[in-house]
Design a protein around this motif. Structure first.
Motif, PDB file in Angstrom:
ATOM      1  N   GLU A  20       0.837  -1.202   0.000  1.00  0.00           N
ATOM      2  CA  GLU A  20       0.000   0.000   0.000  1.00  0.00           C
ATOM      3  C   GLU A  20       0.875   1.257   0.000  1.00  0.00           C
ATOM      4  O   GLU A  20       0.636   2.201  -0.755  1.00  0.00           O
ATOM      5  N   LYS A  24       1.140   4.109  -2.904  1.00  0.00           N
ATOM      6  CA  LYS A  24       0.889   5.535  -2.685  1.00  0.00           C
ATOM      7  C   LYS A  24       2.057   6.380  -3.183  1.00  0.00           C
ATOM      8  O   LYS A  24       1.857   7.424  -3.811  1.00  0.00           O
ATOM      9  N   ASP A  27       2.105   6.388  -7.022  1.00  0.00           N
ATOM     10  CA  ASP A  27       0.800   6.634  -7.665  1.00  0.00           C
ATOM     11  C   ASP A  27       0.301   5.419  -8.439  1.00  0.00           C
ATOM     12  O   ASP A  27      -0.312   5.536  -9.495  1.00  0.00           O
ATOM     13  N   GLU A  29      -2.277   2.864  -8.243  1.00  0.00           N
ATOM     14  CA  GLU A  29      -3.535   2.558  -7.566  1.00  0.00           C
ATOM     15  C   GLU A  29      -3.768   1.056  -7.426  1.00  0.00           C
ATOM     16  O   GLU A  29      -4.317   0.593  -6.421  1.00  0.00           O
ATOM     17  N   GLU A  32      -1.608  -0.208  -4.555  1.00  0.00           N
ATOM     18  CA  GLU A  32      -2.181   0.301  -3.302  1.00  0.00           C
ATOM     19  C   GLU A  32      -3.423  -0.518  -2.910  1.00  0.00           C
ATOM     20  O   GLU A  32      -3.572  -0.928  -1.753  1.00  0.00           O
TER      21      GLU A  32
END
Length: 60
Positions: A20, A24, A27, A29, A32
């Protein structure tokens, strides 16, 4: 709950936190979300083990 199960769940949760965090930072997703899913899965396993242990303790 066995120590092996507890350690495995903790390791899976930590792996999820790392994924995760990296997601982050980059970037990403998908990474994450995968990390969050790993944490939820580990928490669910932990909860199931606690229920199982409580049931076993209650039947003794």
């Amino acid at each position: 709950m066995s120590a092996k199960d507890d350690l495995g769940n903790t390791a899976e949760r930590m792996t999820g936190k790392v994924k995760e965090g990296i997601g982050k930072l980059t970037d990403n997703e998908r990474l994450e979300a995968e990390g969050k899913a790993d944490q939820v899965k580990a928490d669910a396993k932990q909860a199931a083990e606690k229920v199982k242990d409580a049931f076993e303790d209650g039947t003794k």
